[in-house]
Design an enzyme around this catalytic site. Sequence first.
Site, mmCIF file in Angstrom:
data_model
loop_
_atom_site.group_PDB
_atom_site.id
_atom_site.type_symbol
_atom_site.label_atom_id
_atom_site.label_comp_id
_atom_site.label_asym_id
_atom_site.label_seq_id
_atom_site.Cartn_x
_atom_site.Cartn_y
_atom_site.Cartn_z
ATOM 1 N N GLY A 68 -1.660 -42.586 19.139
ATOM 2 C CA GLY A 68 -1.241 -41.649 20.113
ATOM 3 C C GLY A 68 -1.038 -40.364 19.286
ATOM 4 N N CYS A 69 -0.468 -39.343 19.728
ATOM 5 C CA CYS A 69 -0.153 -37.993 19.335
ATOM 6 C C CYS A 69 -0.285 -37.989 17.728
ATOM 7 C CB CYS A 69 1.068 -37.226 19.614
ATOM 8 S SG CYS A 69 1.245 -35.583 19.023
ATOM 9 N N PHE A 70 -1.381 -37.146 17.303
ATOM 10 C CA PHE A 70 -1.524 -37.525 15.875
ATOM 11 C C PHE A 70 -0.553 -36.606 14.920
ATOM 12 C CE2 PHE A 70 -5.571 -34.179 16.358
ATOM 13 C CZ PHE A 70 -4.753 -33.298 16.881
#
Length: 212
Positions: free
Chosen positions: A51-53
């Site tokens: 997902g969002c890094f």
Amino acid sequence: MSLFDKKHLVTQADALPGRNTPMPIATLHAVNEHSMTNVPAGMEIAYFAMGCFWGVERLFWQLPGVYSTAAGYAGGYTPNPTYREVCSGQTGHAEAVRIVYDPAVISYEQLLQIFWENHDPTQGMQQGNDHGTQYRSAIYPLTPEQNAAAHASCERFQSAMAAAGDHRPITTEIAHATPFYYAEDEHQQYLHKNPYGYCGIGGIGVCLPPDA
């Protein structure tokens, strides 16, 4: 592209052309001041997408034995993409984290445990409220040993989910690592620079059983 389009991976023929120039980043990690690019002797690299890094990178830089982390793009076609291009769904990349670690302190198997237990690997082209192919769950092994460990851990986690009454199929992509491209410097160690920033990752309450 529409949201519907961004739920389907772009083909190589339709991917954006990109550029030859790598993204400029800081020389040193903002948290531990280790090199952002060098791999010291005896250390190894792992690539994960969850997902969002932003939140993923913080999760791993806190671990003993992790030398450095970097936010970037993996699993796609466009060379040296920008964040905006990746978010368009037209590069094929996932938001990923590069982890340089000391296997004498933390094993790849332990990194896999962190991976499986800290996101939802059943959501396809999204993670939580983040929608798009760039948010897919993925493991990008670099060696046959990493590949075997990744697939074995996936099977164990699927069995553990079933034992917990969760029968959703895992959608995690496990594919040999293609080139990793560093994200823009503003995304590196983002939650260190912006401690109240967004972090959208969270597990499903299932633990990865140990390797038999």
